[in-house]
Every structure is written in structure tokens, then in C-alpha cells.
Write a protein that holds these residues in place. Sequence first.
Motif, PDB file in Angstrom:
ATOM      1  N   ARG A   1      -1.851 -29.639  12.362  1.00  0.00           N
ATOM      2  CA  ARG A   1      -2.874 -29.226  11.377  1.00  0.00           C
ATOM      3  C   ARG A   1      -3.660 -28.026  11.902  1.00  0.00           C
ATOM      4  O   ARG A   1      -3.900 -27.051  11.186  1.00  0.00           O
ATOM      5  CB  ARG A   1      -3.849 -30.378  11.088  1.00  0.00           C
ATOM      6  N   PHE A   2      -4.041 -28.094  13.164  1.00  0.00           N
ATOM      7  CA  PHE A   2      -4.819 -27.013  13.764  1.00  0.00           C
ATOM      8  C   PHE A   2      -4.004 -25.717  13.843  1.00  0.00           C
ATOM      9  O   PHE A   2      -4.502 -24.635  13.524  1.00  0.00           O
ATOM     10  CB  PHE A   2      -5.309 -27.414  15.160  1.00  0.00           C
ATOM     11  N   ILE A   3      -2.758 -25.820  14.248  1.00  0.00           N
ATOM     12  CA  ILE A   3      -1.909 -24.628  14.342  1.00  0.00           C
ATOM     13  C   ILE A   3      -1.787 -23.956  12.977  1.00  0.00           C
ATOM     14  O   ILE A   3      -1.920 -22.739  12.859  1.00  0.00           O
ATOM     15  CB  ILE A   3      -0.518 -24.980  14.924  1.00  0.00           C
ATOM     16  N   GLN A   4      -1.547 -24.743  11.935  1.00  0.00           N
ATOM     17  CA  GLN A   4      -1.421 -24.171  10.590  1.00  0.00           C
ATOM     18  C   GLN A   4      -2.705 -23.448  10.183  1.00  0.00           C
ATOM     19  O   GLN A   4      -2.664 -22.348   9.637  1.00  0.00           O
ATOM     20  CB  GLN A   4      -1.064 -25.261   9.589  1.00  0.00           C
ATOM     21  N   LYS A   5      -3.844 -24.070  10.465  1.00  0.00           N
ATOM     22  CA  LYS A   5      -5.128 -23.457  10.119  1.00  0.00           C
ATOM     23  C   LYS A   5      -5.389 -22.211  10.978  1.00  0.00           C
ATOM     24  O   LYS A   5      -5.894 -21.206  10.496  1.00  0.00           O
ATOM     25  CB  LYS A   5      -6.240 -24.489  10.314  1.00  0.00           C
ATOM     26  N   SER A   6      -4.983 -22.261  12.246  1.00  0.00           N
ATOM     27  CA  SER A   6      -5.291 -21.172  13.178  1.00  0.00           C
ATOM     28  C   SER A   6      -4.486 -19.906  12.915  1.00  0.00           C
ATOM     29  O   SER A   6      -4.860 -18.833  13.382  1.00  0.00           O
ATOM     30  CB  SER A   6      -5.082 -21.629  14.620  1.00  0.00           C
ATOM     31  N   LEU A   7      -3.384 -20.009  12.186  1.00  0.00           N
ATOM     32  CA  LEU A   7      -2.576 -18.815  11.904  1.00  0.00           C
ATOM     33  C   LEU A   7      -3.343 -17.775  11.097  1.00  0.00           C
ATOM     34  O   LEU A   7      -3.011 -16.597  11.138  1.00  0.00           O
ATOM     35  CB  LEU A   7      -1.291 -19.203  11.170  1.00  0.00           C
TER      36      LEU A   7
ATOM     37  N   ASN B   1       3.671 -20.815  18.746  1.00  0.00           N
ATOM     38  CA  ASN B   1       4.875 -21.630  18.867  1.00  0.00           C
ATOM     39  C   ASN B   1       4.531 -22.911  19.610  1.00  0.00           C
ATOM     40  O   ASN B   1       3.836 -22.876  20.623  1.00  0.00           O
ATOM     41  CB  ASN B   1       5.973 -20.887  19.630  1.00  0.00           C
ATOM     42  N   LEU B   2       5.009 -24.020  19.109  1.00  0.00           N
ATOM     43  CA  LEU B   2       4.763 -25.324  19.699  1.00  0.00           C
ATOM     44  C   LEU B   2       6.000 -25.766  20.464  1.00  0.00           C
ATOM     45  O   LEU B   2       7.116 -25.694  19.950  1.00  0.00           O
ATOM     46  CB  LEU B   2       4.429 -26.347  18.605  1.00  0.00           C
TER      47      LEU B   2
ATOM     48  N   ILE C   1       2.015 -24.657  24.090  1.00  0.00           N
ATOM     49  CA  ILE C   1       1.711 -23.816  22.935  1.00  0.00           C
ATOM     50  C   ILE C   1       1.734 -22.374  23.423  1.00  0.00           C
ATOM     51  O   ILE C   1       1.081 -22.037  24.410  1.00  0.00           O
ATOM     52  CB  ILE C   1       0.321 -24.139  22.337  1.00  0.00           C
ATOM     53  N   LEU C   2       2.505 -21.535  22.764  1.00  0.00           N
ATOM     54  CA  LEU C   2       2.527 -20.110  23.064  1.00  0.00           C
ATOM     55  C   LEU C   2       1.733 -19.414  21.971  1.00  0.00           C
ATOM     56  O   LEU C   2       2.070 -19.525  20.788  1.00  0.00           O
ATOM     57  CB  LEU C   2       3.956 -19.587  23.107  1.00  0.00           C
ATOM     58  N   ARG C   3       0.676 -18.733  22.337  1.00  0.00           N
ATOM     59  CA  ARG C   3      -0.191 -18.048  21.368  1.00  0.00           C
ATOM     60  C   ARG C   3      -0.162 -16.556  21.642  1.00  0.00           C
ATOM     61  O   ARG C   3      -0.220 -16.130  22.781  1.00  0.00           O
ATOM     62  CB  ARG C   3      -1.630 -18.531  21.485  1.00  0.00           C
TER      63      ARG C   3
ATOM     64  N   SER D   1      -8.313 -12.717  21.221  1.00  0.00           N
ATOM     65  CA  SER D   1      -8.077 -13.957  21.965  1.00  0.00           C
ATOM     66  C   SER D   1      -9.402 -14.618  22.338  1.00  0.00           C
ATOM     67  O   SER D   1      -9.584 -15.826  22.143  1.00  0.00           O
ATOM     68  CB  SER D   1      -7.270 -13.646  23.230  1.00  0.00           C
ATOM     69  N   ARG D   2     -10.309 -13.834  22.854  1.00  0.00           N
ATOM     70  CA  ARG D   2     -11.632 -14.357  23.246  1.00  0.00           C
ATOM     71  C   ARG D   2     -12.356 -14.928  22.036  1.00  0.00           C
ATOM     72  O   ARG D   2     -12.927 -16.014  22.095  1.00  0.00           O
ATOM     73  CB  ARG D   2     -12.447 -13.239  23.900  1.00  0.00           C
ATOM     74  N   ALA D   3     -12.329 -14.197  20.927  1.00  0.00           N
ATOM     75  CA  ALA D   3     -12.997 -14.661  19.699  1.00  0.00           C
ATOM     76  C   ALA D   3     -12.394 -15.985  19.227  1.00  0.00           C
ATOM     77  O   ALA D   3     -13.125 -16.884  18.798  1.00  0.00           O
ATOM     78  CB  ALA D   3     -12.890 -13.604  18.600  1.00  0.00           C
ATOM     79  N   PHE D   4     -11.083 -16.119  19.333  1.00  0.00           N
ATOM     80  CA  PHE D   4     -10.415 -17.356  18.922  1.00  0.00           C
ATOM     81  C   PHE D   4     -10.899 -18.537  19.766  1.00  0.00           C
ATOM     82  O   PHE D   4     -11.277 -19.577  19.231  1.00  0.00           O
ATOM     83  CB  PHE D   4      -8.895 -17.198  19.039  1.00  0.00           C
ATOM     84  N   TYR D   5     -10.874 -18.365  21.090  1.00  0.00           N
ATOM     85  CA  TYR D   5     -11.243 -19.477  21.972  1.00  0.00           C
ATOM     86  C   TYR D   5     -12.750 -19.755  21.993  1.00  0.00           C
ATOM     87  O   TYR D   5     -13.164 -20.816  22.460  1.00  0.00           O
ATOM     88  CB  TYR D   5     -10.689 -19.257  23.380  1.00  0.00           C
ATOM     89  N   GLU D   6     -13.547 -18.843  21.470  1.00  0.00           N
ATOM     90  CA  GLU D   6     -14.993 -19.078  21.343  1.00  0.00           C
ATOM     91  C   GLU D   6     -15.372 -19.537  19.933  1.00  0.00           C
ATOM     92  O   GLU D   6     -16.527 -19.841  19.672  1.00  0.00           O
ATOM     93  CB  GLU D   6     -15.755 -17.791  21.682  1.00  0.00           C
ATOM     94  N   SER D   7     -14.389 -19.621  19.037  1.00  0.00           N
ATOM     95  CA  SER D   7     -14.671 -19.925  17.633  1.00  0.00           C
ATOM     96  C   SER D   7     -15.057 -21.390  17.421  1.00  0.00           C
ATOM     97  O   SER D   7     -14.674 -22.286  18.183  1.00  0.00           O
ATOM     98  CB  SER D   7     -13.462 -19.599  16.757  1.00  0.00           C
ATOM     99  N   GLU D   8     -15.784 -21.618  16.339  1.00  0.00           N
ATOM    100  CA  GLU D   8     -16.156 -22.972  15.936  1.00  0.00           C
ATOM    101  C   GLU D   8     -14.904 -23.787  15.609  1.00  0.00           C
ATOM    102  O   GLU D   8     -14.818 -24.975  15.940  1.00  0.00           O
ATOM    103  CB  GLU D   8     -17.081 -22.905  14.721  1.00  0.00           C
ATOM    104  N   MET D   9     -13.918 -23.143  14.986  1.00  0.00           N
ATOM    105  CA  MET D   9     -12.669 -23.814  14.634  1.00  0.00           C
ATOM    106  C   MET D   9     -11.993 -24.383  15.887  1.00  0.00           C
ATOM    107  O   MET D   9     -11.551 -25.542  15.896  1.00  0.00           O
ATOM    108  CB  MET D   9     -11.716 -22.837  13.929  1.00  0.00           C
ATOM    109  N   PHE D  10     -11.909 -23.588  16.960  1.00  0.00           N
ATOM    110  CA  PHE D  10     -11.272 -24.062  18.191  1.00  0.00           C
ATOM    111  C   PHE D  10     -12.090 -25.185  18.827  1.00  0.00           C
ATOM    112  O   PHE D  10     -11.535 -26.187  19.283  1.00  0.00           O
ATOM    113  CB  PHE D  10     -11.069 -22.912  19.180  1.00  0.00           C
ATOM    114  N   HIS D  11     -13.410 -25.035  18.862  1.00  0.00           N
ATOM    115  CA  HIS D  11     -14.261 -26.071  19.458  1.00  0.00           C
ATOM    116  C   HIS D  11     -14.193 -27.379  18.666  1.00  0.00           C
ATOM    117  O   HIS D  11     -14.228 -28.467  19.250  1.00  0.00           O
ATOM    118  CB  HIS D  11     -15.695 -25.567  19.625  1.00  0.00           C
TER     119      HIS D  11
END
Length: 184
Positions: free
Chosen positions: A34-40, A49-50, A64-66, A74-84
Motif C-alpha cells: 500500500r505504501f509503495i503504491q502511494k509513494s510512487l 522495486n520490492l 526495497i530499491l528506491r 530523496s531527503r524530502a521523501f524520508y522527511e515526509s509525513e507520509m514516510f513517518h
Amino acid sequence: MATSAPTRQQEVHLAVTLQVRPGQEEEFEAALVRFIQKSLDFPGTTGVNLIRPAPGTDCREYGILRSFLSEKHSRAFYESEMFHDYKAETKHLVEGEANIRPLHGLEAFFRAGRSAPPRWKMALVTWLGVFPAVLFWSQLVGPPLHMLPAVLVTAISTVLVTITLTWFVMPLLTKMFRPWLVKK
């Protein structure tokens, strides 16, 4: 002001591995998918890739290959509310923290799209880079170093080949063959 397309040098490719708690694999995988689909749809994401554990084994490690357009994305993704939110949702399903490491060198050259090209295409493009680099450096350094032990001459040649491939030849070849590499 016109902006240019991101260059190959700016792209970021990450390998993420994590251990799932015993018996939690099914729940974890559902949350991860679910998260991967949303994160695209996250800005700057160019691929995910999983890698699941091999069926019939006791392995509980997921990979997971991102890929991102840049370090900033990349930084914005890992600091995002969605990732947290995803981390909070799956915290009870995993053992410890995820191991996130950047991919460099040959492993990253082929990761620019949503999926890696077939291995035979990667092998052919790699050979197209390796063959002339080995030929060039062995002809250039071999004769002047003929008095040294063969293993030392080989070591010197392969260091030069590796440098040539990593910083010059492979970025050029993967850019040049990109349409063919990603064509299904």
C-alpha cells in the motif's frame, strides 16, 4: 527561465533492507505494498522495486530499491509525513530500523527507470564498456611494466579499468543505450 532535465549524476538510488518479525510477514507486506503504491506519486520518485524473501525459506528480510531524481528529493521523501506515518504503522511489524544505503557504481547505472532492464541487456552494455577499457589499459600499462610480477600488472590495469568504467564509460553507455535498455 528554462530548466534542463536532471543529469544522470544527480539521480539517487537507495537499497533498503529490513527484518520482519516472525509471523508478521503477511501484515507487513500488505502495508508495504500500500505504501509503495502511494509513494510512487511523491515528487521526484522515479522508481521502486520490492524484493521479497525467497518462498519456502526462513528468511524474513525484505529489500526495497528506491530511485529519486536527486538527493533533495530523496531527503524530502524520508522527511515526509507520509514516510513517518508508514514507519509508525509498521513499527510493531519489524525488528529494529531499516538499513538504507546508497547504490554506487555499476549497481546504480541501470537503475534510472521504474525497473531494471533484463540482465542480458545489462551484461551486453557492461561488456561493451569492459572490453575496450581492458584492451586500452592492458596495452598502455602492460609493456612498460613487463618487468613487474604479472599479478601486480593485472592489479594496476584493473584499478585503471574500474576507474574508467565507473566515472566515464558506464555513465556514457547507459545514457546512450537508455532507450534500448528500457524498451520491453
